[in-house]
Design an enzyme around this catalytic site. Structure first.
Site, PDB file in Angstrom:
ATOM      1  CB  CYS A 124      -0.903   0.012   1.231  1.00  0.00           C
ATOM      2  SG  CYS A 124      -2.224   1.263   1.134  1.00  0.00           S
ATOM      3  CB  CYS A 126      -1.603   4.601   3.599  1.00  0.00           C
ATOM      4  SG  CYS A 126      -1.496   3.053   4.504  1.00  0.00           S
ATOM      5  CB  CYS A 134      -4.313   4.061   0.073  1.00  0.00           C
ATOM      6  SG  CYS A 134      -4.913   3.883   1.756  1.00  0.00           S
ATOM      7  CE  LYS A 199      -7.561  -1.645   4.526  1.00  0.00           C
ATOM      8  NZ  LYS A 199      -6.148  -1.327   4.280  1.00  0.00           N
ATOM      9  NE  ARG A 209      -6.263   4.351   9.099  1.00  0.00           N
ATOM     10  CZ  ARG A 209      -7.466   4.643   8.639  1.00  0.00           C
ATOM     11  NH1 ARG A 209      -8.062   5.766   9.002  1.00  0.00           N
ATOM     12  NH2 ARG A 209      -8.081   3.826   7.814  1.00  0.00           N
ATOM     13  NE  ARG A 221      -6.297   4.599   5.168  1.00  0.00           N
ATOM     14  CZ  ARG A 221      -5.320   5.512   5.154  1.00  0.00           C
ATOM     15  NH1 ARG A 221      -5.346   6.489   4.275  1.00  0.00           N
ATOM     16  NH2 ARG A 221      -4.333   5.451   6.037  1.00  0.00           N
ATOM     17  CD  GLU A 237     -13.911  -4.474  -4.408  1.00  0.00           C
ATOM     18  OE1 GLU A 237     -12.951  -5.061  -4.935  1.00  0.00           O
ATOM     19  OE2 GLU A 237     -14.051  -3.241  -4.458  1.00  0.00           O
ATOM     20  CE  LYS A 252      -7.019  -4.234   7.621  1.00  0.00           C
ATOM     21  NZ  LYS A 252      -6.078  -3.410   6.945  1.00  0.00           N
ATOM     22  CB  SER A 278      -4.692  -2.146  15.159  1.00  0.00           C
ATOM     23  OG  SER A 278      -5.514  -1.274  14.398  1.00  0.00           O
ATOM     24  CE1 TYR A 317      -0.705  -5.805  14.358  1.00  0.00           C
ATOM     25  CE2 TYR A 317      -3.105  -5.929  14.500  1.00  0.00           C
ATOM     26  CZ  TYR A 317      -1.961  -5.473  13.869  1.00  0.00           C
ATOM     27  OH  TYR A 317      -2.074  -4.699  12.730  1.00  0.00           O
TER      28      TYR A 317
HETATM   29  C1  PBG Z   1      -2.706  -0.169   4.926  1.00  0.00           C
HETATM   30  C2  PBG Z   1      -3.266  -1.037   5.994  1.00  0.00           C
HETATM   31  C3  PBG Z   1      -4.042  -0.682   7.106  1.00  0.00           C
HETATM   32  C4  PBG Z   1      -4.194  -1.850   7.855  1.00  0.00           C
HETATM   33  C5  PBG Z   1      -3.538  -2.868   7.172  1.00  0.00           C
HETATM   34  N1  PBG Z   1      -3.007  -2.346   6.019  1.00  0.00           N
HETATM   35  C6  PBG Z   1      -4.567   0.619   7.550  1.00  0.00           C
HETATM   36  C7  PBG Z   1      -5.603   1.335   6.798  1.00  0.00           C
HETATM   37  O1  PBG Z   1      -6.174   0.853   5.825  1.00  0.00           O
HETATM   38  O2  PBG Z   1      -5.849   2.477   7.197  1.00  0.00           O
HETATM   39  C8  PBG Z   1      -4.906  -1.958   9.178  1.00  0.00           C
HETATM   40  C9  PBG Z   1      -4.437  -3.078  10.062  1.00  0.00           C
HETATM   41  C10 PBG Z   1      -4.875  -2.973  11.483  1.00  0.00           C
HETATM   42  O3  PBG Z   1      -5.670  -2.090  11.878  1.00  0.00           O
HETATM   43  O4  PBG Z   1      -4.417  -3.804  12.263  1.00  0.00           O
HETATM   44  N2  PBG Z   1      -3.594   0.416   4.067  1.00  0.00           N
END
Ligand code: PBG
Length: 327
Positions: A124, A126, A134, A199, A209, A221, A237, A252, A278, A317
């Site tokens: 990505c 970002c 992104c 996603k 972030r 986003r 998708e 996700k 996260s 994690y």
């Molecule tokens: C990159 C990306 C993100 C995550 C994984 N790849 C952040 C986003 O889309 O803002 C999030 C992973 C997480 O929250 O653990 N684009």
């Protein structure tokens, strides 16, 4: 005291009487080899900086990322997912394909020093753009097609460094096909693609972030990540990404989207990953720190639910903690 007995042919409780009995009829099992541990790789040496909103998760320099990958392997987790935290950011995200950047260096180091580790890389822009979006911006909006070219360059540089799987998380249209073509032309037809196919635009990425320094400087986003209300769109998708050459598809976040995981698995019968993100991790950690939940049980119940929904790959994690709990 006399017992009165109902005449019951069916007594489901019979199968719940002892742990051995419950284990015998258990339908869903977890195993450490389905876990993927995300690692945040930064510049420098000897850096191991804990992320405030993600207790137990660190920004790691390449040498420390190697140690973490080795420790994970010792716990039974052989797969890692690398994210990069470059010092240099610009408006085109050029550090994303710099062969000397943290991710590319970490791929080589982990492959060399922790043999047998499966290295997955997040693709990505970002984390690499100074504006935190992104993709490339034209007139303040993310321009799809020029961004796809940059993503393919990044994926190719990961493959050249030795990545086993590249995982595009950007949600641009057509990126899986472009990455497949770039990999094949570069001689990497054995490098697999795990696409973040469905996603969602989620509030649960907040702590990530912080960890990756990838909060957009303005806006959000919503123009590329999916609306949380949609599920038919997720199937479209996923279908597109499979058509374009994805080997593994991902949903996700995980917990708020278990129905999506189940439907995707049912509809496509494809290797399916779910990302326990996260914010989902941070919620459990925060409640556990307050003494409000039993963390080991809540962790296993959460991961079991993701597996039960249909994912055979779980990015979390908690990978090391869960693997140790299963040992
Ligand atoms: C990159 C990306 C993100 C995550 C994984 N790849 C952040 C986003 O889309 O803002 C999030 C992973 C997480 O929250 O653990 N684009």
């Amino acid at each position: 005291m006399a017992h009165s007995s109902l005449k019951l042919t069916r007594r489901p409780r019979r199968l719940r009487t002892t742990e051995a009995m419950r284990a015998l009829v258990r339908e869903t099992r977890l195993s450490p080899d389905m876990f993927v541990l995300p690692l945040f790789v930064c510049e420098g040496e000897g850096v191991r900086r804990e992320i405030g909103s993600m207790p137990g998760v660190f920004n790691l320099s390449v040498d420390e990322a190697v140690k973490e990958a080795a420790a994970a392997k010792a716990d039974g987790v052989s797969s890692v997912l690398l994210f990069g935290l470059p010092e240099h950011k610009d408006d085109v995200g050029s550090a994303a394909y710099d062969p000397e950047a943290p991710v590319q260096s970490a791929i080589r180091a982990i492959k060399r020093e922790v043999p047998g580790t499966l290295v997955v890389t997040d693709v990505c822009l970002c984390e690499y753009t100074d504006h935190g979006h992104c993709g490339l911006l034209i007139d303040g909006a993310i321009a799809n097609d020029p961004t796809v070219g940059q993503l393919a360059r990044a994926a190719l540089s990961h493959a050249a460094a030795g990545a086993d799987i590249v995982a595009p998380s950007d949600m641009m249209d057509g990126r899986v096909g472009a990455i497949r073509e770039a990999l094949d032309e570069g001689g990497f037809n054995n490098v697999a693609i795990m696409s973040y196919a469905a996603k969602y635009c989620s509030a649960f990425y907040g702590p990530f972030r912080d960890a990756a320094g990838s909060t957009p400087q303005f806006g959000d986003r919503r123009s590329h990540q999916m609306d949380p209300a949609n599920v038919e769109e997720a199937l479209r998708e996923v279908a597109l990404d499979i058509e374009e050459g994805a080997d593994i598809i991902m949903v996700k976040p995980a917990l708020a989207y278990l129905d999506v995981i189940a439907k995707v698995k049912d509809a496509f019968g494809y290797p399916t990953a779910a990302y326990h993100v996260s914010g989902e991790y941070a919620m459990l950690k925060a409640a556990a720190r307050n003494g409000w939940i039993d963390e080991p049980r809540a962790m296993m119940e959460t991961l079991t639910s993701i597996r039960r929904a249909g994912a055979e790959i779980i990015i979390t994690y908690y990978a090391r903690e869960a693997a140790r709990a299963l040992a």
